[in-house]
Design a protein around this motif. Structure first.
Motif, PDB file in Angstrom:
ATOM      1  N   PHE A 142       0.825  -1.207   0.000  1.00  0.00           N
ATOM      2  CA  PHE A 142       0.000   0.000   0.000  1.00  0.00           C
ATOM      3  C   PHE A 142       0.867   1.268   0.000  1.00  0.00           C
ATOM      4  CE2 PHE A 142      -3.014  -2.962   2.389  1.00  0.00           C
ATOM      5  CZ  PHE A 142      -3.559  -3.436   1.210  1.00  0.00           C
ATOM      6  N   LEU A 192      -3.287   3.055   2.383  1.00  0.00           N
ATOM      7  CA  LEU A 192      -4.357   2.649   1.479  1.00  0.00           C
ATOM      8  C   LEU A 192      -5.427   3.731   1.394  1.00  0.00           C
ATOM      9  CD1 LEU A 192      -6.052  -0.882   1.586  1.00  0.00           C
ATOM     10  CD2 LEU A 192      -7.241   1.167   0.895  1.00  0.00           C
ATOM     11  N   SER A 230      -6.558  -1.120  -2.967  1.00  0.00           N
ATOM     12  CA  SER A 230      -6.436   0.306  -3.272  1.00  0.00           C
ATOM     13  C   SER A 230      -7.399   0.718  -4.381  1.00  0.00           C
ATOM     14  CB  SER A 230      -4.999   0.649  -3.666  1.00  0.00           C
ATOM     15  OG  SER A 230      -4.132   0.593  -2.549  1.00  0.00           O
TER      16      SER A 230
END
Length: 420
Positions: free
Chosen positions: A27, A85, A151
């Motif tokens: 992330f 994220l 994401s």
């Protein structure tokens, strides 16, 4: 509270990539890819409410996105979401906006009627999963930034296709009916959409997307109010004189079933805040400090309200993906709608903007027309290649729309001077 945990499928990418650094999470890599993208940089020259360059104080799409990212990161982290994220989704949430903001979106939706319309959120997914150059699949097709599933999913505000979107209600600033349906993916991006939605049930949104969406609402209702006051568009004391019209705007644009009493109560609660200005704004340093104290207090008020309500329901464990929904109290939603409606009435619906908005839409339509006619001769190289590879007129129109949507306000004006 323990660290948030995400299953392996949340970290998957459409095209597998080797791990480059063990000290960097998937992330974190996603956040860096969005932060360094050309699409994000272009937002610096795209309209938020008023055009960039018209006032040195007001936000543009990029500064708005950075502010959304800060709110989302802190709110998401407090709930147990992975902060990188959530910040990735917030940074990316407006990448699909065309020149001239929602007004440009309206013009492109009309111009793109033959290829499935245009919607800024669907365009964001298209940029992330196809248009932004970064990674290619083995068959040579672009997969954009090749973000992780979690994401990409967090970036989708409206997780459905156009044919399943709710029918829009209300009217534009010029009184014409709203026609743009809110949806998350075009039909020819269905492969990416289905991939990122693996494991999701129906139209459910992951909690990270919900945090991004609320943070967007918080940032723009608070900061657009600040910009409007500093720009001389409204004085906080004049609201009472136009309250009926402001509440009409609220029902037309944001909260159709709200009563005058509920909106009056929302405004009264906001005015009871100790940070609410007691004197009119005169532009001095002290006035700016008062406004900044108000914006800070409002952001904290709305974010903490949602955090507390969500924690009251779910307890203290990390809340990720589809394990929970963000809880936003109805009073908080009303207060946010009050602020959005004030700005909409005094800025977006101001008489001096109507003619300007019409001219912008005509410019965008003109650019689509000339690009369809002249094709690769006028398109940028990457879009010219897409145009040549398109199999029919519908696909070529989508490429033209991609090109025009990528322009900034300034480059759209430059193109119009050169081509129209």
């Amino acid at each position: 509270m323990t660290e948030p945990t995400y299953a392996d499928e949340a970290r998957e990418r459409r095209v597998p990539e080797p791990t480059k650094r063990l000290d960097r999470t998937s992330f974190e890599r996603d956040r860096a890819r969005v932060l360094h993208s050309a699409a994000l940089r272009r937002l610096a020259a795209k309209t938020q409410v008023v055009g960039p360059g018209t006032d040195d104080f007001v936000r543009n799409r990029l500064t708005h996105s950075l502010e959304v990212a800060q709110v989302a990161r802190e709110l998401g982290k407090s709930l147990g979401c992975d902060p990188d994220l959530v910040e990735t989704a917030a940074l990316a949430h407006d990448l699909g906006h065309p020149p001239f903001g929602h007004n440009g979106e309206r013009a492109l939706n009309e111009a793109a009627s033959a290829c499935g319309g245009f919607e800024g959120n669907a365009q964001t997914l298209r940029i992330l999963a196809r248009l932004e150059p970064k990674t290619f699949a083995p068959d040579g097709s672009s997969v954009g930034l090749n973000l992780t599933r979690a994401s990409l999913d967090a970036c989708v505000k409206y997780p459905w296709l156009r044919q399943n979107a709710p029918v829009p209600a209300g009217s534009h600033a010029d009184g014409s009916p709203r026609l743009i349906r809110k949806f998350g993916a075009y039909d020819d991006d269905l492969g990416a959409f289905e991939w990122l939605r693996a494991g999701a049930e129906g139209d459910a949104r992951c909690i990270e997307a919900q945090v991004m969406d609320l943070s967007d609402d918080i940032a723009y209702c608070v900061h657009d109010l600040e910009d409007a006051v500093v720009g001389g568009r409204l004085g906080l004391g004049q609201i009472d004189d136009d309250r009926g019209s402001v509440w009409d705007t609220a029902r037309d644009w944001y909260v159709r079933d709200a009563t005058d009493d509920s909106l009056d109560a929302g405004l009264a609660r906001l005015r009871e805040m100790p940070e609410w200005p007691s004197a009119s704004y005169a532009g001095e340093r002290g006035d700016l400090a008062v406004l900044k104290s108000l914006t800070s207090a409002l952001i904290g008020r709305f974010a903490m309200s949602a955090r507390s309500a969500t924690r009251d329901l779910y307890g203290g464990s990390p809340l990720t993906r589809y394990a929970a929904d963000l809880v936003v109290p109805s009073e908080t939603r009303t207060e946010i709608a009050v602020l959005k409606s004030i700005v909409a009435h005094y800025v977006m619906r101001a008489d001096d903007r109507i003619t300007h908005l019409r001219e912008q839409r005509a410019l965008v339509q003109g650019l689509v027309d000339v690009a369809r006619e002249r094709g690769p001769v006028v398109l940028e190289p990457l879009f010219a290649a897409d145009f040549d590879a398109a199999g029919d007129d519908t696909a070529r129109l989508r490429v033209v729309v991609d090109q025009v949507a990528s322009l900034t306000d300034d480059s759209a004006l430059d193109w119009s001077k050169r081509l129209l």
